[in-house]
Design a protein around this motif. Structure first.
Motif, PDB file in Angstrom:
ATOM      1  N   GLU A  35      53.441 -31.938  47.906  1.00 35.40           N
ATOM      2  CA  GLU A  35      53.454 -31.606  49.339  1.00 35.40           C
ATOM      3  C   GLU A  35      53.319 -32.844  50.244  1.00 35.40           C
ATOM      4  OE1 GLU A  35      54.520 -28.722  51.687  1.00 35.40           O
ATOM      5  OE2 GLU A  35      54.268 -28.488  49.541  1.00 35.40           O
ATOM      6  N   PRO A  36      52.266 -33.688  50.059  1.00 35.84           N
ATOM      7  CA  PRO A  36      52.188 -34.873  50.922  1.00 35.84           C
ATOM      8  C   PRO A  36      53.400 -35.787  50.772  1.00 35.84           C
ATOM      9  CG  PRO A  36      50.490 -34.927  49.227  1.00 35.84           C
ATOM     10  CD  PRO A  36      51.072 -33.569  49.214  1.00 35.84           C
ATOM     11  N   LEU A  37      53.953 -35.869  49.553  1.00 36.38           N
ATOM     12  CA  LEU A  37      55.104 -36.758  49.357  1.00 36.38           C
ATOM     13  C   LEU A  37      56.306 -36.272  50.151  1.00 36.38           C
ATOM     14  CD1 LEU A  37      55.029 -37.719  45.623  1.00 36.38           C
ATOM     15  CD2 LEU A  37      54.503 -39.095  47.602  1.00 36.38           C
ATOM     16  N   THR A  38      56.641 -34.980  50.024  1.00 39.77           N
ATOM     17  CA  THR A  38      57.830 -34.513  50.742  1.00 39.77           C
ATOM     18  C   THR A  38      57.602 -34.584  52.248  1.00 39.77           C
ATOM     19  OG1 THR A  38      57.030 -32.316  50.273  1.00 39.77           O
ATOM     20  CG2 THR A  38      58.942 -33.022  49.055  1.00 39.77           C
ATOM     21  N   LEU A  39      56.385 -34.276  52.688  1.00 39.42           N
ATOM     22  CA  LEU A  39      56.140 -34.333  54.132  1.00 39.42           C
ATOM     23  C   LEU A  39      56.254 -35.759  54.646  1.00 39.42           C
ATOM     24  CD1 LEU A  39      53.247 -31.790  54.612  1.00 39.42           C
ATOM     25  CD2 LEU A  39      55.543 -31.644  55.538  1.00 39.42           C
ATOM     26  N   HIS A  40      55.775 -36.711  53.828  1.00 37.43           N
ATOM     27  CA  HIS A  40      55.812 -38.102  54.286  1.00 37.43           C
ATOM     28  C   HIS A  40      57.226 -38.657  54.299  1.00 37.43           C
ATOM     29  CE1 HIS A  40      55.139 -42.525  53.899  1.00 37.43           C
ATOM     30  NE2 HIS A  40      54.335 -42.241  54.904  1.00 37.43           N
TER      31      HIS A  40
END
Lengths: 258, 70
Positions: A35-40
């Motif tokens: 989740e944090p990776l795709t959002l970033h």
């Protein structure tokens, strides 16, 4: 107590033989970290794959760290719940089907310790995996976004974890009166979806519903203050878990004796 | 190729590598277990293909469904 420890140890050994102690935490880590990776990297991903016309400008606001944590908890509450149900749907049902439960229960083993040892082992597995996954995602949130105070992180962890424990307890309850693991999984998922749907529709009237705990967690993360109804929801969840456990012990006893 | 040159590899590698390592661990454990297990739920070669080629979901499916010995 001694007998209970033996049963509990048997559960732990079985879980490590099934590699559950390895793959469940890994799955939780991957779920959370995604989740944090795709959002970033969303702007770059759209750039690379979007095929946007030249000159098109999309402004994507950078999400705040608490929004990312909410998204991560959302993953736990959908796919994580699915994993929890999948791992625990056969915990009693499969043993009854294969006859192992009958072999164990012929000996002077109380039904209560049989069920509670399974419940404790499943809870331990769930909380450890959930914790590892959430810590891994916290690491990524701190690297890619901004630092989140540990106390906020930990409180949201506990609040959401109570809902996950409720889900697990319910799956074990359904285990007690059904012999087929597939049916158990299906019924549990259906009940969870129904509960979440009902309590989001009627959230004004059933503020104490345990299935509102994820919503309360996100409000807590956004506003940084604990909503008023959290305490009642937590108490209802804990009482509900105790009732479900007692019911599953008594139903299981009746079914097994019949 | 332009796409790849635009990416700042030095910044991405410390972020991506742990994830790839974790996925590999999951895959390797699934494969080792598949080799050692006597009988799976369904043909063994099919599970090998699923584990190797269905990213992330394959090993999970194997552990949840494939290992169930009747």
């Amino acid at each position: 107590m001694n007998q209970w420890m033996v049963l509990f140890n048997k559960e732990l050994v079985e879980m490590s033989r099934n590699f559950k102690w390895i793959w469940v935490p890994i799955v939780f880590i991957l779920l959370a970290v995604k989740e944090p990776l795709t959002l970033h990297y969303m702007p770059q991903i759209i750039d690379a794959l979007g095929g946007l016309p030249e000159g098109a400008v999309i402004e994507i606001p950078v999400p705040s760290a608490s929004e990312v944590l909410i998204a991560i908890l959302g993953q736990f509450n959908t796919l994580g719940v699915l994993i929890i149900v999948l791992t625990s749907m056969g915990i009693i049902a499969a043993e009854r089907k294969s006859g192992v439960a009958a072999i164990i229960l012929v000996k002077p083993v109380s039904y209560a310790s049989f069920v509670t040892s399974k419940w404790t082992a499943a809870m331990l597995l769930m909380w450890v995996s959930y914790f590892i996954g959430y810590v891994a995602s916290w690491y990524y949130v701190v690297i890619l976004f901004e630092a989140v105070p540990f106390i906020d992180f930990f409180q949201s962890f506990l609040l959401n974890g109570i809902w996950l424990s409720f889900v697990l307890t319910m799956t074990i309850f359904i285990n007690s009166f059904n012999k087929s693991p597939g049916v158990v999984g299906f019924i549990s998922i259906a009940i969870i979806i129904l509960l979440s749907l009902l309590s989001s529709l009627f959230s004004r009237w059933i503020e104490w519903s345990p299935s509102l705990l994820p919503t309360y967690t996100s409000t807590f993360l956004l506003n940084n203050e604990i909503p008023d109804n959290v305490l009642s929801a937590v108490i209802v969840a804990i009482i509900g878990m105790i009732i479900l456990l007692i019911c599953s012990i008594s139903i299981f006893r009746r079914k097994e004796l019949a | 190729m332009e796409l790849f040159n635009n990416i700042d590899w030095a910044a991405i590698i410390p972020i991506i590598v742990p994830i790839i390592v974790i996925q590999l661990i999951l895959l390797i454990i699934a494969i080792i277990d598949l080799c050692r297990i006597e009988k799976t739920n369904g043909p063994k070669w099919l599970w090998a293909i699923i584990i190797l080629f269905v990213n992330l979901v394959g090993p999970i499916l194997y552990f949840v469904i494939g290992r169930r010995n009747q």
